[in-house]
Design a protein around this motif. Structure first.
Motif, PDB file in Angstrom:
ATOM      1  N   LEU A 104      -7.244  -3.435  -9.950  1.00  0.00           N
ATOM      2  CA  LEU A 104      -7.736  -4.820  -9.961  1.00  0.00           C
ATOM      3  C   LEU A 104      -8.420  -5.134 -11.291  1.00  0.00           C
ATOM      4  O   LEU A 104      -8.256  -6.216 -11.845  1.00  0.00           O
ATOM      5  CB  LEU A 104      -8.730  -5.034  -8.820  1.00  0.00           C
ATOM      6  CG  LEU A 104      -8.150  -4.930  -7.408  1.00  0.00           C
ATOM      7  CD1 LEU A 104      -9.257  -5.156  -6.383  1.00  0.00           C
ATOM      8  CD2 LEU A 104      -7.025  -5.924  -7.200  1.00  0.00           C
ATOM      9  N   GLU A 113     -15.397  -9.214  -6.455  1.00  0.00           N
ATOM     10  CA  GLU A 113     -14.193  -9.174  -5.629  1.00  0.00           C
ATOM     11  C   GLU A 113     -13.563  -7.778  -5.698  1.00  0.00           C
ATOM     12  O   GLU A 113     -13.059  -7.271  -4.694  1.00  0.00           O
ATOM     13  CB  GLU A 113     -13.224 -10.230  -6.150  1.00  0.00           C
ATOM     14  CG  GLU A 113     -12.182 -10.652  -5.136  1.00  0.00           C
ATOM     15  CD  GLU A 113     -11.191 -11.608  -5.754  1.00  0.00           C
ATOM     16  OE1 GLU A 113     -11.598 -12.442  -6.596  1.00  0.00           O
ATOM     17  OE2 GLU A 113      -9.994 -11.504  -5.400  1.00  0.00           O
ATOM     18  N   SER A 116     -15.459  -5.407  -3.182  1.00  0.00           N
ATOM     19  CA  SER A 116     -15.222  -5.583  -1.747  1.00  0.00           C
ATOM     20  C   SER A 116     -13.780  -5.249  -1.374  1.00  0.00           C
ATOM     21  O   SER A 116     -13.522  -4.590  -0.357  1.00  0.00           O
ATOM     22  CB  SER A 116     -15.579  -7.010  -1.323  1.00  0.00           C
ATOM     23  OG  SER A 116     -14.779  -7.930  -2.015  1.00  0.00           O
ATOM     24  N   ARG A 117     -12.835  -5.661  -2.208  1.00  0.00           N
ATOM     25  CA  ARG A 117     -11.433  -5.369  -1.885  1.00  0.00           C
ATOM     26  C   ARG A 117     -11.139  -3.876  -1.975  1.00  0.00           C
ATOM     27  O   ARG A 117     -10.378  -3.332  -1.171  1.00  0.00           O
ATOM     28  CB  ARG A 117     -10.499  -6.148  -2.812  1.00  0.00           C
ATOM     29  CG  ARG A 117     -10.278  -7.575  -2.339  1.00  0.00           C
ATOM     30  CD  ARG A 117      -9.577  -8.416  -3.364  1.00  0.00           C
ATOM     31  NE  ARG A 117      -8.193  -8.010  -3.602  1.00  0.00           N
ATOM     32  CZ  ARG A 117      -7.414  -8.600  -4.492  1.00  0.00           C
ATOM     33  NH1 ARG A 117      -7.881  -9.598  -5.233  1.00  0.00           N
ATOM     34  NH2 ARG A 117      -6.174  -8.192  -4.655  1.00  0.00           N
ATOM     35  N   THR A 118     -11.748  -3.208  -2.965  1.00  0.00           N
ATOM     36  CA  THR A 118     -11.519  -1.771  -3.104  1.00  0.00           C
ATOM     37  C   THR A 118     -12.046  -1.021  -1.881  1.00  0.00           C
ATOM     38  O   THR A 118     -11.349  -0.169  -1.305  1.00  0.00           O
ATOM     39  CB  THR A 118     -12.195  -1.242  -4.386  1.00  0.00           C
ATOM     40  OG1 THR A 118     -11.698  -1.979  -5.494  1.00  0.00           O
ATOM     41  CG2 THR A 118     -11.908   0.233  -4.592  1.00  0.00           C
ATOM     42  N   THR A 121      -9.778  -1.512   1.082  1.00  0.00           N
ATOM     43  CA  THR A 121      -8.495  -0.802   1.004  1.00  0.00           C
ATOM     44  C   THR A 121      -8.686   0.702   1.191  1.00  0.00           C
ATOM     45  O   THR A 121      -7.875   1.366   1.855  1.00  0.00           O
ATOM     46  CB  THR A 121      -7.815  -1.079  -0.354  1.00  0.00           C
ATOM     47  OG1 THR A 121      -7.820  -2.484  -0.592  1.00  0.00           O
ATOM     48  CG2 THR A 121      -6.382  -0.583  -0.360  1.00  0.00           C
ATOM     49  N   ILE A 153      -3.313  -2.533  -2.964  1.00  0.00           N
ATOM     50  CA  ILE A 153      -4.541  -3.333  -3.052  1.00  0.00           C
ATOM     51  C   ILE A 153      -4.278  -4.769  -3.478  1.00  0.00           C
ATOM     52  O   ILE A 153      -5.038  -5.673  -3.158  1.00  0.00           O
ATOM     53  CB  ILE A 153      -5.573  -2.660  -3.980  1.00  0.00           C
ATOM     54  CG1 ILE A 153      -6.941  -3.300  -3.766  1.00  0.00           C
ATOM     55  CG2 ILE A 153      -5.137  -2.725  -5.440  1.00  0.00           C
ATOM     56  CD1 ILE A 153      -8.084  -2.522  -4.308  1.00  0.00           C
ATOM     57  N   ASN A 154      -3.157  -4.993  -4.160  1.00  0.00           N
ATOM     58  CA  ASN A 154      -2.841  -6.361  -4.575  1.00  0.00           C
ATOM     59  C   ASN A 154      -2.013  -7.125  -3.552  1.00  0.00           C
ATOM     60  O   ASN A 154      -1.441  -8.155  -3.888  1.00  0.00           O
ATOM     61  CB  ASN A 154      -2.075  -6.320  -5.895  1.00  0.00           C
ATOM     62  CG  ASN A 154      -2.984  -6.627  -7.055  1.00  0.00           C
ATOM     63  OD1 ASN A 154      -3.799  -7.527  -6.952  1.00  0.00           O
ATOM     64  ND2 ASN A 154      -2.852  -5.875  -8.120  1.00  0.00           N
ATOM     65  N   ASN A 155      -1.949  -6.601  -2.319  1.00  0.00           N
ATOM     66  CA  ASN A 155      -1.086  -7.185  -1.292  1.00  0.00           C
ATOM     67  C   ASN A 155       0.306  -7.470  -1.825  1.00  0.00           C
ATOM     68  O   ASN A 155       0.772  -8.613  -1.817  1.00  0.00           O
ATOM     69  CB  ASN A 155      -1.690  -8.500  -0.761  1.00  0.00           C
ATOM     70  CG  ASN A 155      -3.016  -8.265  -0.106  1.00  0.00           C
ATOM     71  OD1 ASN A 155      -3.161  -7.311   0.665  1.00  0.00           O
ATOM     72  ND2 ASN A 155      -3.989  -9.092  -0.428  1.00  0.00           N
TER      73      ASN A 155
END
Ligand SMILES: Nc1ncnc2c1ncn2[C@@H]1O[C@H](COP(=O)(O)OP(=O)(O)OP(=O)(O)O)[C@@H](O)[C@H]1O
Ligand SMILES: [Mg+2]
Lengths: 228, 295
Positions: A104, A113, A116-118, A121, A153-155
């Motif tokens: 990311l 961001e 939280s996303r890391t 995942t 992680i990047n969908n």
């Protein structure tokens, strides 16, 4: 979603890796690529994330033409594709968290961001407890999960995997397959090159067999084949 | 891009730590080339200034033939005084010259004469003051044809030689600066190339997850710029402090030498050195980044 039209790949040393391949893979599919060593599986996978460009023919993903694509558009294509390798390709001097967050960070996602996303995942792949560990402190299966986390992680709309279970014992391999199965159920298309007979036979997904650079077999809910 | 500034500076710092010796070598070559450049600029400014101040000198020195008697010398003096454009003529006789020389080296007249072989080696010297600096050269040339004089010296002659000399110096200075500058650029580009190589795995993964080439390039570009800037800063300090020191020294010991003390020039040179350092860094990194990021 993926369409290969009359694709041939001849490497600069003259090796004919793919010969006149035609393929269509729909959105949300789960596809196994099987075939003997040197058949051209890895080459086909590399065409999908534009590591290689075909010598002849067209490759399209979501109606984007990868052959005509300009160099500067490639990064944006890759942001919609997750890639998993047999050898994980983790950075040894970065922790699990940093390895995953890296994907990311380098595309300019804001710091908060990223965090939280890391974390979400890492939790998804079941490595919450190992967040601060370095790759050499992890088992092979755990390292592969980090690689999976970084890939998803990047969908991404598409997840490609080149022998993701190649270095793992059968139980650990199944853990990874469960993970890919979950990700596929959420709508991500998965293309996986493998030699793992048991996995292919058990999963009952679409199987495309490549031999000498050509599509030799293409079955919905197929088996590994090549039975002795 | 601002979201990633932390990442970029962290990576820049890490890569400098990875090869400290090569970084040091890069910084030093940048510094050396720019120190030479800086001093050359100041030196040329000073020679130009010196030439100007000599040009404005209105005197011609004329040396009388050794065989002339004092009477003949006096005749020659009044003859020159009659020439157009001459304001005044003053005479320093050979005896006076010898006496002055004796004072400077601290011996007696007779002992010096004895030392040099029994005769006074100094000629009589006429110093001709001119009304208009424009006339110095023509007057000097006509004095040169006078049989009573064996040598004529004037400011312009010195100025011409000085200018010829600085012309040479300019080329040599330019060559040396260019050579060191090229070496600095090459070293910086090697520096950056090694860092690209040692981070190739990371770069491969960056590309895989979709980092743009611009993003991948930044830390390397900044590394080159930083190396150049550090070299440029050191050069600016050395040139600045050194020049001030030389100025003070020259003014207290060689008081007759005019020294340029131009604050504007001073600021321009030091700022120029900083910018030149950064430019070398940027060129060095661009050289080594051109090829590897295409695919
Ligand atoms: N970069 C390359 N340069 C030249 N030839 C290559 C390159 N990569 C692969 N090849 C050749 O292309 C052919 C197909 O290779 P590929 O890696 O696609 O096979 P594979 O099906 O993935 O094999 P495996 O199951 O052993 O991984 C082989 O003959 C190989 O030698
Ligand atoms: Mg392969």
């Amino acid at each position: 979603m993926i369409q290969l039209t009359n694709v041939s790949k001849i490497y600069s040393n003259g090796a004919r890796a793919l010969v006149d391949v035609n393929l269509k893979i729909g959105k949300g599919n789960f596809v196994f690529l099987v075939g003997p060593s040197g058949a051209g599986k890895s080459t086909l996978i590399k065409l999908l994330y534009r590591e290689e460009i075909p010598t002849r023919g067209q490759v399209q993903i979501n109606s984007r033409n990868l052959v005509r694509m300009k160099e500067r558009e490639v990064p944006y294509l890759r942001r919609s594709i997750g890639v998993i390798f047999q050898d994980f390709k983790l950075l040894p001097n970065k922790t699990v968290f940093e390895n995953v967050a890296f994907a990311l960070e380098v595309i300019g996602v804001p710091k908060r961001e990223v965090r939280s996303r890391t974390l979400a995942t890492i939790d998804l792949v079941g490595l919450k407890a190992k967040e601060k560990a370095y790759p050499h402190e992890l088992s092979g299966g755990e390292q592969q999960r980090v690689c999976v986390a970084r890939a998803i992680i990047n969908n991404p709309a598409l997840l490609v995997a080149d022998e993701p279970t190649g270095n793992l014992d059968p139980d650990t391999a199944w853990d990874i397959m469960d993970l890919l199965y979950e990700i596929n159920k959420r709508g991500t298309t998965v293309v996986m090159a493998t030699h793992a007979r048991a996995i292919v036979n058990k999963m009952q997904k679409r199987v495309i067999a490549i031999e000498n650079g050509r599509v030799a077999r293409d079955e919905e809910q197929g088996g590994y084949g090549y039975d002795v | 891009m601002f979201n990633s500034s932390g990442y970029i500076f962290r990576e820049t710092f890490n890569s400098m730590r990875r090869n400290p010796w090569l970084s040091l070598a890069s910084v030093i070559t940048v510094m050396v080339s720019l120190v030479i450049l800086g001093y050359s600029i100041f030196f040329l400014a000073n020679t130009a200034n010196m030439a100007k101040s000599f040009e404005s000198e209105l005197e011609i020195g004329a040396f009388v033939q050794m065989s002339y008697t004092p009477e003949e010398v006096q005749d020659l003096k009044s003859q020159i005084e009659q020439m157009p454009g001459v304001e005044s003529v003053s005479l320093v006789t050979k005896e006076q010259a010898l006496e002055d020389f004796g004072k400077t080296i601290g011996g007696t007249q007779s002992s010096i004469v004895a030392d040099v072989g029994g005769t006074n080696p100094f000629p009589d010297k006429l110093t001709v003051k001119v009304t208009d600096p424009q006339n110095v050269k023509t007057l000097a040339q006509s004095l040169e044809t006078n049989p009573g004089l064996y040598k004529v010296r004037y400011g312009q002659e010195f100025v011409d030689q000085l200018l010829k000399f600085t012309q040479w110096l300019r080329w040599i200075g330019f060559g040396v600066v260019a050579a060191f500058g090229a070496a600095a650029v090459v070293l910086i580009s090697i520096n950056v190339k090694i860092n690209v190589f040692s981070r190739r795995k990371e770069i491969q993964i960056m590309k895989l997850v979709g980092a743009s080439n611009g993003f991948i390039r930044w830390p390397f570009l900044i590394e080159g710029l930083a190396l150049g800037l550090v070299g440029g800063t050191l050069a600016a300090i050395i040139v600045g402090v050194g020049y001030n020191w030389i100025t003070v020294y020259v003014q207290s010991t060689l008081t007759f030498l005019p020294v340029v003390q131009n604050q504007v020039l001073f600021r321009q040179v030091t700022l120029g050195l900083l910018l030149a350092g950064m430019a070398m860094g940027a060129i060095g990194s661009v050289f080594s980044l051109q090829k590897f990021l295409r695919a």
